[in-house]
Design an enzyme around this catalytic site. Structure first.
Site, PDB file in Angstrom:
ATOM      1  N   TRP A  99       0.837  -1.215   0.000  1.00 21.49           N
ATOM      2  CA  TRP A  99       0.000   0.000   0.000  1.00 21.49           C
ATOM      3  C   TRP A  99       0.861   1.250   0.000  1.00 21.49           C
ATOM      4  O   TRP A  99       0.579   2.214  -0.710  1.00 21.49           O
ATOM      5  CB  TRP A  99      -0.955  -0.003   1.193  1.00 21.49           C
ATOM      6  CG  TRP A  99      -1.941  -1.126   1.146  1.00 21.49           C
ATOM      7  CD1 TRP A  99      -2.067  -2.149   2.046  1.00 21.49           C
ATOM      8  CD2 TRP A  99      -2.943  -1.369   0.141  1.00 21.49           C
ATOM      9  NE1 TRP A  99      -3.066  -3.000   1.663  1.00 21.49           N
ATOM     10  CE2 TRP A  99      -3.628  -2.555   0.503  1.00 21.49           C
ATOM     11  CE3 TRP A  99      -3.332  -0.706  -1.021  1.00 21.49           C
ATOM     12  CZ2 TRP A  99      -4.669  -3.077  -0.259  1.00 21.49           C
ATOM     13  CZ3 TRP A  99      -4.363  -1.232  -1.782  1.00 21.49           C
ATOM     14  CH2 TRP A  99      -5.020  -2.408  -1.395  1.00 21.49           C
ATOM     15  N   ASP A 166      -1.390   7.006   6.169  1.00 23.44           N
ATOM     16  CA  ASP A 166      -2.448   6.071   5.806  1.00 23.44           C
ATOM     17  C   ASP A 166      -2.677   5.192   7.032  1.00 23.44           C
ATOM     18  O   ASP A 166      -1.802   4.423   7.417  1.00 23.44           O
ATOM     19  CB  ASP A 166      -1.987   5.233   4.597  1.00 23.44           C
ATOM     20  CG  ASP A 166      -2.983   4.126   4.225  1.00 23.44           C
ATOM     21  OD1 ASP A 166      -3.984   3.943   4.933  1.00 23.44           O
ATOM     22  OD2 ASP A 166      -2.731   3.443   3.198  1.00 23.44           O
ATOM     23  N   LYS A 190     -11.838  -1.528   7.340  1.00 17.42           N
ATOM     24  CA  LYS A 190     -11.037  -2.424   8.166  1.00 17.42           C
ATOM     25  C   LYS A 190     -11.442  -2.352   9.641  1.00 17.42           C
ATOM     26  O   LYS A 190     -11.469  -3.368  10.309  1.00 17.42           O
ATOM     27  CB  LYS A 190      -9.545  -2.090   8.043  1.00 17.42           C
ATOM     28  CG  LYS A 190      -9.053  -1.921   6.607  1.00 17.42           C
ATOM     29  CD  LYS A 190      -8.551  -3.205   5.980  1.00 17.42           C
ATOM     30  CE  LYS A 190      -8.434  -3.136   4.461  1.00 17.42           C
ATOM     31  NZ  LYS A 190      -7.396  -2.246   3.960  1.00 17.42           N
TER      32      LYS A 190
HETATM   33  C1  LIG Z   1      -6.892  -1.851   2.520  1.00 24.65           C
HETATM   34  C2  LIG Z   1      -5.867  -0.796   2.515  1.00 24.65           C
HETATM   35  C3  LIG Z   1      -5.812   0.178   1.498  1.00 24.65           C
HETATM   36  C4  LIG Z   1      -6.738   0.169   0.309  1.00 24.65           C
HETATM   37  O1  LIG Z   1      -7.991   0.598   0.668  1.00 24.65           O
HETATM   38  P1  LIG Z   1      -9.139   0.812  -0.428  1.00 24.65           P
HETATM   39  O2  LIG Z   1     -10.198   1.478   0.393  1.00 24.65           O
HETATM   40  O3  LIG Z   1      -9.527  -0.537  -0.929  1.00 24.65           O
HETATM   41  O4  LIG Z   1      -8.623   1.679  -1.500  1.00 24.65           O
HETATM   42  C5  LIG Z   1      -4.835   1.153   1.591  1.00 24.65           C
HETATM   43  N1  LIG Z   1      -3.959   1.178   2.598  1.00 24.65           N
HETATM   44  C6  LIG Z   1      -3.970   0.249   3.589  1.00 24.65           C
HETATM   45  C7  LIG Z   1      -2.979   0.332   4.698  1.00 24.65           C
HETATM   46  C8  LIG Z   1      -4.929  -0.760   3.567  1.00 24.65           C
HETATM   47  O5  LIG Z   1      -4.954  -1.681   4.547  1.00 24.65           O
END
Ligand SMILES: *Cc1c(COP(=O)(O)O)cnc(C)c1O
Length: 355
Positions: A99, A166, A190
């Site tokens: 990511w 993030d 999540k």
């Molecule tokens: C799941 C995840 C993403 C991607 O998220 P989307 O909403 O599917 O774009 C980005 N960064 C991290 C750390 C993630 O766990």
């Protein structure tokens, strides 16, 4: 049979959240309407989004100089919105996983990207600590929890420049010092809500510093000025997020969430560390309290598929590791009860006994 949901995302939500969401789908607040068919500009929904924002501020102790936004497009759209809005010439990135790497790749379309450090050569099993953040960059981007590799930064680091994080898979898992960040963002699927929603916590004064044209929908300022209602926001996931935040507040907030998460992680990591068959993939000092990654030791490799079948038959769902790591990954987000982690540990012990 009761399933234990260890899926990485979309992932487990508290029962109460699912029940309240189901109720709101049938009849929202006794209004005789489903939340699915209500105007986002109705008084009822405006109260929902306002309370969601207030609970974000309260639970995470967000200072007044920040805005909280609810947007579509997931965390992945943020990978490009961040440089679009914040990068004039140069940005710095810490490469700690797939990511983080995707975020960095998007930024390259907007200017110079400095990768301050990377653990790619070690298949992202640790988080680099020795690096220098260039003070002439517009911001420094980190990924606090690497969902795929099971590594996590537990502390709010000091950055001499705007820090952007993030936090898709560890937001609300521990108390945060928001004032150390210029921006925190993530996908809600999540630890917070069903898929379809991204959250952004942004310090207002970091905006307005780039010279390029920013399309209306991609500009954070648009969403700040319109209270996340420039267009129709993801109504249902916002409602579920509200129920998760109410549940979290009633359960002691992020201090209690952290305690529970640490207890769950310790239970599972202890089982892995004391196992003859299983071994963790991340280095101990960086291992995540949200996503626990482990594999079969080489001498037991032949049983890899068997354990997956055995665990699945015992009700463990979603423990197959990401394809880039292999083995197993147990995601133990806020809503996961310790009883489910114990059930997985029992399952591992039983499998060991039989082999
Ligand atoms: C799941 C995840 C993403 C991607 O998220 P989307 O909403 O599917 O774009 C980005 N960064 C991290 C750390 C993630 O766990």
């Amino acid at each position: 049979m009761k399933k234990h949901n260890f899926g990485a995302g979309p992932s487990i939500l508290a029962n109460e959240v699912i029940e309240k969401t189901a109720q709101a789908v049938l009849n929202f607040n006794g209004s005789g309407l489903s939340i699915l068919e209500m105007s986002h500009r109705s008084k009822d929904f405006e109260a929902v989004i306002e309370e969601t924002r207030q609970l974000f501020i309260e639970i995470l102790n967000i200072p007044e100089s920040y805005s909280v936004l609810f947007l579509g497009g997931g965390a992945s759209l943020q990978f490009c919105m961040v440089p679009f809005n914040l990068m004039e010439k140069k940005a710095a990135y810490l490469n700690t996983g797939v990511w983080a790497n995707k975020a960095q790749k998007e930024a390259k379309g907007f200017g110079e990207v400095v990768e301050v450090a990377s653990s790619k050569d070690a298949n992202y099993t640790f988080i680099p600590k020795d690096y220098v953040i260039p003070t002439d960059a517009d911001y420094f981007h980190i990924t606090t929890n690497n969902t795929i590799y099971g590594t996590e930064l537990y502390t709010d680091i000091d950055s001499p420049i705007t820090l952007v994080a993030d936090m898709s898979s560890d937001i609300f898992s521990r108390p945060l010092d928001v004032s150390k960040y210029g921006m925190i963002y993530g996908g809600a699927q999540k630890n917070l809500a069903p898929a379809g929603l991204a959250f952004v916590i942004i310090k207002n004064d970091i905006l307005g510093k780039v010279s390029r044209y920013i399309p209306t929908m991609l500009s954070y300022q648009t969403h700040i000025d319109n209270g996340s209602m420039f267009n129709t926001p993801p109504v249902l996931p916002i409602y579920s997020a509200l129920e998760t935040l109410r549940w979290m507040k009633a359960n002691g907030g992020v201090v209690e969430m952290q305690k529970r998460n640490q207890a769950k992680a310790e239970l599972l990591y202890n089982a892995i560390d004391n196992s003859k068959m299983f071994v963790g993939t991340a280095v101990k000092e960086d291992r995540s309290i949200m996503n626990v990654c482990f594999v079969m030791k080489p001498e037991y490799k032949e049983f890899e598929g068997d354990f997956l079948k055995f665990a699945t038959a015992a009700g463990m769902d979603g423990i197959k590791g990401h394809r880039s790591v292999g083995g197993y990954r147990a995601s133990i987000y806020n809503a996961m009860p310790i009883e489910s982690v114990q059930a997985l540990v029992d399952c591992m012990n039983e499998f060991e006994k039989q082999h």
